[in-house]
Design a protein around this motif. Structure first.
Motif, short mmCIF file in Angstrom:
data_model
loop_
_atom_site.label_atom_id
_atom_site.label_comp_id
_atom_site.label_asym_id
_atom_site.label_seq_id
_atom_site.Cartn_x
_atom_site.Cartn_y
_atom_site.Cartn_z
N HIS A 110 0.85 -1.20 0.00
CA HIS A 110 0.00 0.00 0.00
C HIS A 110 0.88 1.25 0.00
N ARG A 111 1.91 1.23 0.81
CA ARG A 111 2.84 2.36 0.91
C ARG A 111 3.53 2.65 -0.41
N GLY A 115 2.85 6.08 -2.42
CA GLY A 115 4.02 6.92 -2.69
C GLY A 115 4.17 7.23 -4.16
#
Length: 148
Positions: A110-111, A115
């Motif tokens: 998810h990060r 990003g």
């Protein structure tokens, strides 16, 4: 009267992480009061949704509904609707996009996806939930952002 409500709400959230959110939501609420129609916010996290409910409670004749693209969405858009609005709001204007990759060679979280999207210059309030699997992601976003 509306000015008093605005100042009271902004003063309450001053210096907190909700200060910017409450300013945007109060402006939306006042626009609905003037037009007697409806307005839609960007995507809000659960704390932002709590602020949206607080704002609606301080403006008589205003109600707030939430939609995040699916039942149980964490991030949702707030829709302020005036009680005298006779029409039906057009919806929450949410699109669902799918991006995929070869899961054998890359593990994206998810990060990583968030990003990459923010690195493109997309503001966080234009993005809803990101539903990541081993080889794809479903991105819930403002329908105006879908083409981008």
């Amino acid at each position: 009267m509306a000015s008093e409500q605005k100042e009271k709400l902004i003063r309450f959230y001053k210096g907190t992480e909700g200060e910017e959110t409450v300013i945007k939501l109060v402006d939306l609420a006042e626009a609905v009061q003037r037009s007697q129609k409806f307005r839609l916010s960007g995507f809000l996290d659960p704390y932002g949704q709590e602020i949206a409910e607080t704002v609606a409670a301080n403006y008589p004749g205003l109600r707030v509904d939430f939609g995040g693209g699916y039942q149980g969405a964490e991030r949702a858009r707030a829709m302020y609707i005036h009680e005298d609005f006779a029409g039906t709001p057009s919806g929450f204007d949410i699109a669902c996009l799918k991006a995929s990759w070869n899961g054998q060679f890359a593990r994206l979280s998810h990060r990583d996806v968030l990003g990459a999207l923010m690195g493109l210059g997309i503001e966080r309030d234009r993005l809803g939930d990101l539903l990541v699997t081993a080889d794809s992601v479903r991105i819930l976003c403002d329908s105006k952002m879908a083409e981008y």
